[in-house]
Design a protein around this motif. Structure first.
Motif, PDB file in Angstrom:
ATOM      1  N   ASP A 270      -7.847 -13.351  69.470  1.00 30.79           N
ATOM      2  CA  ASP A 270      -8.483 -13.968  70.630  1.00 30.79           C
ATOM      3  C   ASP A 270      -9.795 -14.608  70.191  1.00 30.79           C
ATOM      4  OD1 ASP A 270     -10.613 -12.043  70.704  1.00 30.79           O
ATOM      5  OD2 ASP A 270      -9.447 -10.728  72.007  1.00 30.79           O
ATOM      6  N   LYS A 271     -10.412 -15.369  71.103  1.00 33.66           N
ATOM      7  CA  LYS A 271     -11.604 -16.138  70.747  1.00 33.66           C
ATOM      8  C   LYS A 271     -12.716 -15.255  70.190  1.00 33.66           C
ATOM      9  CE  LYS A 271     -11.198 -17.784  74.880  1.00 33.66           C
ATOM     10  NZ  LYS A 271     -11.385 -18.436  76.184  1.00 33.66           N
ATOM     11  N   LEU A 272     -12.970 -14.137  70.840  1.00 32.23           N
ATOM     12  CA  LEU A 272     -14.071 -13.285  70.419  1.00 32.23           C
ATOM     13  C   LEU A 272     -13.797 -12.653  69.057  1.00 32.23           C
ATOM     14  CD1 LEU A 272     -16.838 -12.379  71.344  1.00 32.23           C
ATOM     15  CD2 LEU A 272     -15.772 -10.418  72.472  1.00 32.23           C
ATOM     16  N   GLN A 273     -12.589 -12.173  68.839  1.00 39.96           N
ATOM     17  CA  GLN A 273     -12.244 -11.616  67.531  1.00 39.96           C
ATOM     18  C   GLN A 273     -12.385 -12.673  66.444  1.00 39.96           C
ATOM     19  OE1 GLN A 273      -8.215 -10.423  68.523  1.00 39.96           O
ATOM     20  NE2 GLN A 273      -8.742  -8.250  68.325  1.00 39.96           N
ATOM     21  N   ALA A 274     -11.908 -13.885  66.722  1.00 33.56           N
ATOM     22  CA  ALA A 274     -11.986 -14.962  65.738  1.00 33.56           C
ATOM     23  C   ALA A 274     -13.436 -15.299  65.413  1.00 33.56           C
ATOM     24  CB  ALA A 274     -11.257 -16.194  66.256  1.00 33.56           C
ATOM     25  N   LEU A 275     -14.315 -15.227  66.414  1.00 27.24           N
ATOM     26  CA  LEU A 275     -15.733 -15.525  66.175  1.00 27.24           C
ATOM     27  C   LEU A 275     -16.400 -14.440  65.327  1.00 27.24           C
ATOM     28  CD1 LEU A 275     -16.732 -16.970  69.641  1.00 27.24           C
ATOM     29  CD2 LEU A 275     -16.688 -18.198  67.463  1.00 27.24           C
ATOM     30  N   HIS A 276     -16.048 -13.205  65.538  1.00 29.29           N
ATOM     31  CA  HIS A 276     -16.602 -12.137  64.703  1.00 29.29           C
ATOM     32  C   HIS A 276     -16.163 -12.301  63.249  1.00 29.29           C
ATOM     33  CE1 HIS A 276     -18.769  -9.659  67.561  1.00 29.29           C
ATOM     34  NE2 HIS A 276     -17.762  -9.738  68.418  1.00 29.29           N
ATOM     35  N   HIS A 277     -14.906 -12.675  63.041  1.00 23.57           N
ATOM     36  CA  HIS A 277     -14.438 -12.956  61.677  1.00 23.57           C
ATOM     37  C   HIS A 277     -15.206 -14.147  61.090  1.00 23.57           C
ATOM     38  CE1 HIS A 277     -11.194 -10.097  61.336  1.00 23.57           C
ATOM     39  NE2 HIS A 277     -10.628 -10.509  62.462  1.00 23.57           N
ATOM     40  N   ALA A 278     -15.424 -15.183  61.918  1.00 21.52           N
ATOM     41  CA  ALA A 278     -16.126 -16.375  61.457  1.00 21.52           C
ATOM     42  C   ALA A 278     -17.554 -16.060  61.038  1.00 21.52           C
ATOM     43  CB  ALA A 278     -16.112 -17.433  62.554  1.00 21.52           C
ATOM     44  N   ALA A 279     -18.237 -15.206  61.797  1.00 25.53           N
ATOM     45  CA  ALA A 279     -19.609 -14.834  61.462  1.00 25.53           C
ATOM     46  C   ALA A 279     -19.666 -14.122  60.111  1.00 25.53           C
ATOM     47  CB  ALA A 279     -20.197 -13.948  62.556  1.00 25.53           C
ATOM     48  N   ARG A 280     -18.702 -13.256  59.863  1.00 25.37           N
ATOM     49  CA  ARG A 280     -18.665 -12.566  58.571  1.00 25.37           C
ATOM     50  C   ARG A 280     -18.350 -13.532  57.426  1.00 25.37           C
ATOM     51  NH1 ARG A 280     -16.462  -8.337  61.917  1.00 25.37           N
ATOM     52  NH2 ARG A 280     -14.312  -9.003  61.537  1.00 25.37           N
ATOM     53  N   TYR A 281     -17.425 -14.457  57.685  1.00 25.58           N
ATOM     54  CA  TYR A 281     -17.041 -15.406  56.637  1.00 25.58           C
ATOM     55  C   TYR A 281     -18.227 -16.302  56.259  1.00 25.58           C
ATOM     56  CZ  TYR A 281     -14.075 -18.639  54.006  1.00 25.58           C
ATOM     57  OH  TYR A 281     -13.514 -19.407  53.007  1.00 25.58           O
ATOM     58  N   ALA A 282     -18.964 -16.785  57.257  1.00 36.01           N
ATOM     59  CA  ALA A 282     -20.123 -17.627  56.983  1.00 36.01           C
ATOM     60  C   ALA A 282     -21.206 -16.839  56.248  1.00 36.01           C
ATOM     61  CB  ALA A 282     -20.667 -18.207  58.279  1.00 36.01           C
ATOM     62  N   ALA A 283     -21.394 -15.584  56.627  1.00 44.07           N
ATOM     63  CA  ALA A 283     -22.394 -14.745  55.950  1.00 44.07           C
ATOM     64  C   ALA A 283     -22.034 -14.557  54.486  1.00 44.07           C
ATOM     65  CB  ALA A 283     -22.493 -13.390  56.657  1.00 44.07           C
ATOM     66  N   ASP A 284     -20.769 -14.354  54.213  1.00 41.90           N
ATOM     67  CA  ASP A 284     -20.335 -14.226  52.824  1.00 41.90           C
ATOM     68  C   ASP A 284     -20.603 -15.506  52.054  1.00 41.90           C
ATOM     69  OD1 ASP A 284     -19.012 -13.144  50.545  1.00 41.90           O
ATOM     70  OD2 ASP A 284     -17.190 -14.211  51.120  1.00 41.90           O
ATOM     71  N   ALA A 285     -20.364 -16.661  52.678  1.00 45.67           N
ATOM     72  CA  ALA A 285     -20.529 -17.947  51.990  1.00 45.67           C
ATOM     73  C   ALA A 285     -21.969 -18.186  51.552  1.00 45.67           C
ATOM     74  CB  ALA A 285     -20.053 -19.081  52.891  1.00 45.67           C
ATOM     75  N   VAL A 286     -22.953 -17.769  52.350  1.00 43.66           N
ATOM     76  CA  VAL A 286     -24.349 -18.066  51.998  1.00 43.66           C
ATOM     77  C   VAL A 286     -24.877 -17.180  50.871  1.00 43.66           C
ATOM     78  CG1 VAL A 286     -24.813 -18.860  54.344  1.00 43.66           C
ATOM     79  CG2 VAL A 286     -25.467 -16.526  53.691  1.00 43.66           C
ATOM     80  N   THR A 287     -24.085 -16.210  50.436  1.00 41.20           N
ATOM     81  CA  THR A 287     -24.522 -15.353  49.327  1.00 41.20           C
ATOM     82  C   THR A 287     -24.242 -15.994  47.972  1.00 41.20           C
ATOM     83  OG1 THR A 287     -22.417 -14.131  49.155  1.00 41.20           O
ATOM     84  CG2 THR A 287     -24.085 -13.282  50.695  1.00 41.20           C
ATOM     85  N   ARG A 288     -23.600 -17.181  47.971  1.00 42.01           N
ATOM     86  CA  ARG A 288     -23.295 -17.892  46.730  1.00 42.01           C
ATOM     87  C   ARG A 288     -23.776 -19.330  46.833  1.00 42.01           C
ATOM     88  NH1 ARG A 288     -18.987 -14.662  47.818  1.00 42.01           N
ATOM     89  NH2 ARG A 288     -17.962 -16.279  49.057  1.00 42.01           N
TER      90      ARG A 288
END
Length: 315
Positions: A270-288
């Motif tokens: 659902d939208k909210l679950q997808a957004l929580h995954h997106a927030a984690r994915y973006a956070a991982d990306a900024v570490t590199r």
């Protein structure tokens, strides 16, 4: 049942990234410690993020008849992105984006659109048969507005959900022409430009976003940087908590967020679950460092989520 295929109608660029100790003043020349070059552009970035996570992605874009364009096409094909609707434009350069990254990870970006300005409604029409079979179309504003409006009209007529990322924001965007988009996804700065309202705090951003719903937008997703994100819908607002990491380079973080949201949304979350995954994915990306090179594969992202759950990430 929603198709799991994602279409991206948008831009591609070659990122020319200079890492600086500080930005020079007017007339000043400074040495910089490092330079890197790689594929980028908001449309291509979002397509790559979704593809790296395992989505079936179709790309509709224009490239120049030059080395940069050939490298962009090779990059799409190497990542398994369907590039049959990538059009080569004779006589125009490919798009480029000079990027300057400071020690704290913040960035300043210029874009030269090049062949991206040639992407037109005719390209949407040429891809129509493939676009009808998609579960979500992603759009951004690094291509002509007439093409954005044509894509939205096509999607509305064919009942294909659309996510519009209004970046880079322009007050020329006609809100009455984007009625019917399922998701409108600006960051705080873009939201302020588009609404003329303050967005400095989450509450101000929510107020500004809520005004957009009257234009026929299904939901507004506002990315708030260190404050996380908001999902603003007619029946309420949800806050997506930020993920604390040590940022190295924030370039492309918004595109990582949107590509990951698209991947998880068409995958059945659902939208909210997808957004929580997106927030984690973006956070991982900024570490590199880098843009597309910083985007995790599905297995790398799963490892990041495991470390996050076990509190093994550095403060």
């Amino acid at each position: 049942m929603m198709s799991r295929r994602i279409a991206v109608i948008g831009s591609n660029m070659v990122d020319l990234v200079t890492y600086v100790d500080r930005m020079p003043d007017a007339g000043e020349t400074l040495s910089a410690p490092r330079f890197a070059m790689g594929p980028g552009g908001k449309g291509a970035n979002q397509a790559v993020a979704a593809a790296k996570l395992g989505s079936d992605v179709l790309m509709v874009t224009c490239i120049g008849d030059d080395l940069f364009g050939r490298n962009t096409l090779s990059n799409f094909e190497g990542l398994g992105i369907d590039a049959r609707h990538v059009r080569v434009v004779r006589g125009l350069s490919s798009g480029v984006a000079p990027i300057f990254v400071e020690p704290n990870g913040e960035n300043r970006i210029l874009i030269v659109k090049g062949a991206n300005d040639a992407l037109g409604p005719e390209d949407v029409e040429a891809a129509a048969d493939d676009l009808r079979g998609c579960g979500l179309i992603l759009l951004q504003l690094e291509v002509p507005l007439r093409t954005i409006y044509a894509a939205i009209a096509f999607a509305r007529a064919n009942r294909v959900p659309v996510l519009l990322n209004p970046a880079p924001a322009t007050p020329e965007l006609a809100l009455d022409r984007i009625a019917g988009v399922s998701f409108f996804a600006p960051n705080q700065t873009e939201l302020a430009i588009l609404t003329g309202l303050p967005t400095r705090t989450p509450d101000e951003a929510e107020h500004a976003a809520r005004g957009l719903l009257a234009h026929g937008i299904g939901a507004v997703i506002v990315t708030l940087g260190a404050d996380g994100a908001l999902l603003v819908e007619p029946d309420g607002t949800e806050r997506i908590a930020p993920v604390a990491v040590r940022a190295v380079d924030t370039t492309g973080a918004g595109d990582a967020f949107i590509g990951a949201f698209a991947h998880h949304y068409v995958g059945g979350h659902d939208k909210l679950q997808a957004l929580h995954h997106a927030a984690r994915y973006a956070a991982d990306a900024v570490t590199r460092p880098g843009t597309q090179s910083s985007f995790a594969t599905a297995s790398e992202f799963a490892e990041f989520c495991d470390r996050l759950a076990n509190s093994e990430l550095p403060p």
